[in-house]
Scaffold this motif. Sequence first.
Motif, PDB file in Angstrom:
ATOM      1  N   PHE A   5       8.908  13.619 -35.378  1.00 11.90           N
ATOM      2  CA  PHE A   5       9.429  13.643 -34.013  1.00 11.90           C
ATOM      3  C   PHE A   5       8.320  13.854 -32.995  1.00 11.90           C
ATOM      4  N   GLY A   6       7.079  13.696 -33.445  1.00  9.76           N
ATOM      5  CA  GLY A   6       5.931  13.863 -32.560  1.00  9.76           C
ATOM      6  C   GLY A   6       5.767  12.720 -31.579  1.00  9.76           C
ATOM      7  N   SER A   7       6.196  11.520 -31.985  1.00 16.01           N
ATOM      8  CA  SER A   7       6.077  10.343 -31.117  1.00 16.01           C
ATOM      9  C   SER A   7       6.977   9.240 -31.677  1.00 16.01           C
ATOM     10  N   PRO A   8       7.316   8.250 -30.839  1.00 13.81           N
ATOM     11  CA  PRO A   8       8.107   7.131 -31.371  1.00 13.81           C
ATOM     12  C   PRO A   8       7.422   6.447 -32.549  1.00 13.81           C
ATOM     13  N   GLU A   9       6.088   6.355 -32.485  1.00 10.80           N
ATOM     14  CA  GLU A   9       5.368   5.704 -33.587  1.00 10.80           C
ATOM     15  C   GLU A   9       5.524   6.502 -34.887  1.00 10.80           C
ATOM     16  N   ARG A  10       5.408   7.829 -34.795  1.00 16.75           N
ATOM     17  CA  ARG A  10       5.582   8.659 -35.991  1.00 16.75           C
ATOM     18  C   ARG A  10       7.017   8.546 -36.517  1.00 16.75           C
ATOM     19  N   PHE A  11       7.961   8.505 -35.574  1.00 17.41           N
ATOM     20  CA  PHE A  11       9.356   8.367 -35.973  1.00 17.41           C
ATOM     21  C   PHE A  11       9.589   7.031 -36.685  1.00 17.41           C
ATOM     22  N   SER A  12       8.856   5.994 -36.280  1.00 16.98           N
ATOM     23  CA  SER A  12       9.042   4.682 -36.912  1.00 16.98           C
ATOM     24  C   SER A  12       8.697   4.715 -38.403  1.00 16.98           C
ATOM     25  N   HIS A  13       7.767   5.591 -38.810  1.00 21.22           N
ATOM     26  CA  HIS A  13       7.455   5.737 -40.246  1.00 21.22           C
ATOM     27  C   HIS A  13       8.670   6.292 -40.985  1.00 21.22           C
ATOM     28  N   PHE A  14       9.314   7.275 -40.360  1.00 22.80           N
ATOM     29  CA  PHE A  14      10.512   7.884 -40.930  1.00 22.80           C
ATOM     30  C   PHE A  14      11.631   6.842 -41.054  1.00 22.80           C
ATOM     31  N   VAL A  15      11.811   6.039 -40.007  1.00 26.71           N
ATOM     32  CA  VAL A  15      12.855   5.002 -40.026  1.00 26.71           C
ATOM     33  C   VAL A  15      12.550   3.967 -41.115  1.00 26.71           C
ATOM     34  N   ALA A  16      11.284   3.647 -41.299  1.00 27.02           N
ATOM     35  CA  ALA A  16      10.905   2.683 -42.347  1.00 27.02           C
ATOM     36  C   ALA A  16      11.319   3.210 -43.723  1.00 27.02           C
ATOM     37  N   PHE A  73      21.574  16.733 -36.294  1.00 29.10           N
ATOM     38  CA  PHE A  73      20.520  17.577 -35.722  1.00 29.10           C
ATOM     39  C   PHE A  73      19.328  16.727 -35.289  1.00 29.10           C
ATOM     40  N   LEU A  74      19.020  15.710 -36.089  1.00 25.94           N
ATOM     41  CA  LEU A  74      17.890  14.834 -35.755  1.00 25.94           C
ATOM     42  C   LEU A  74      18.168  14.063 -34.463  1.00 25.94           C
ATOM     43  N   LEU A  75      19.424  13.674 -34.286  1.00 23.41           N
ATOM     44  CA  LEU A  75      19.794  12.887 -33.103  1.00 23.41           C
ATOM     45  C   LEU A  75      19.511  13.665 -31.815  1.00 23.41           C
ATOM     46  N   LYS A  76      19.656  14.995 -31.884  1.00 21.35           N
ATOM     47  CA  LYS A  76      19.388  15.828 -30.698  1.00 21.35           C
ATOM     48  C   LYS A  76      17.917  15.780 -30.277  1.00 21.35           C
ATOM     49  N   ARG A  77      17.035  15.393 -31.213  1.00 20.45           N
ATOM     50  CA  ARG A  77      15.602  15.310 -30.898  1.00 20.45           C
ATOM     51  C   ARG A  77      15.223  13.960 -30.274  1.00 20.45           C
ATOM     52  N   MET A  78      16.151  13.004 -30.309  1.00 17.28           N
ATOM     53  CA  MET A  78      15.821  11.636 -29.906  1.00 17.28           C
ATOM     54  C   MET A  78      15.573  11.442 -28.411  1.00 17.28           C
ATOM     55  N   PRO A  79      16.350  12.088 -27.504  1.00 18.56           N
ATOM     56  CA  PRO A  79      16.093  11.852 -26.077  1.00 18.56           C
ATOM     57  C   PRO A  79      14.641  12.129 -25.675  1.00 18.56           C
ATOM     58  N   ALA A  80      14.020  13.115 -26.307  1.00 17.33           N
ATOM     59  CA  ALA A  80      12.611  13.430 -25.994  1.00 17.33           C
ATOM     60  C   ALA A  80      11.687  12.263 -26.349  1.00 17.33           C
ATOM     61  N   LEU A  81      12.127  11.411 -27.291  1.00 19.60           N
ATOM     62  CA  LEU A  81      11.324  10.247 -27.691  1.00 19.60           C
ATOM     63  C   LEU A  81      11.772   8.981 -26.949  1.00 19.60           C
TER      64      LEU A  81
END
Length: 196
Positions: free
Chosen positions: A37-48, A126-134
């Motif tokens: 959740f550090g950045s959209p790019e980092r999140f993209s690894h998780f989504v992959a 819980f993860l969804l609550k972190r999304m607006p920041a990204l």
Amino acid sequence: MNASSQLSHPLRSQRLNQVTHEPHSKLDNLVKSHDPFGSPERFSHFVAAQYLFQRDLEKLYNDPELIKLVPDLPQRCRVEQARLDLADLNRALPEGDDSIRNTTMGTGEALAWLFVSEGSKLGAAFLLKRMPALGLSETFGARHLGEPEGGRAQGWKAFTAVLDSVELDAEQERLAEAAAIAAFERFTVHLERCFA
């Protein structure tokens, strides 16, 4: 009845929770260590990693025998949402292998793999609550974390009711427990690969 089964919970869903406690904790710690959740790019690894895991289970979610047990099973699969999320995040689809897709599983094993996937929807709230920041949401970049139709708790209760009611013999029980552990290990491998 042997001593270990007396310590076990009478409900299969609870037993699977018990046997996967260690791999689940390890995976949680691994996720945190990668700071998705550090950045959209980092999140993209998780989504992959999510995409690869959902791709593994796509056939199970569309299996006619399993659909007899869980009628809304096809709608529960999140491979398409993860695919769209990766497009939103400008990340190419990772190459998956077919080792899990091509494995023939008994009902207990298949339900145990699905148990891990379905259970992750509870944490997704819980993860969804972190999304607006990204700058992401359940309609952009984080669709796979979205609220399932009918709600998370209701969907989970309906799934575990089926899981707990299916009759399995001792060997099938053992295979189901091994499958649930294998599912956590598989997601861990995807996560390591996608963050590498």
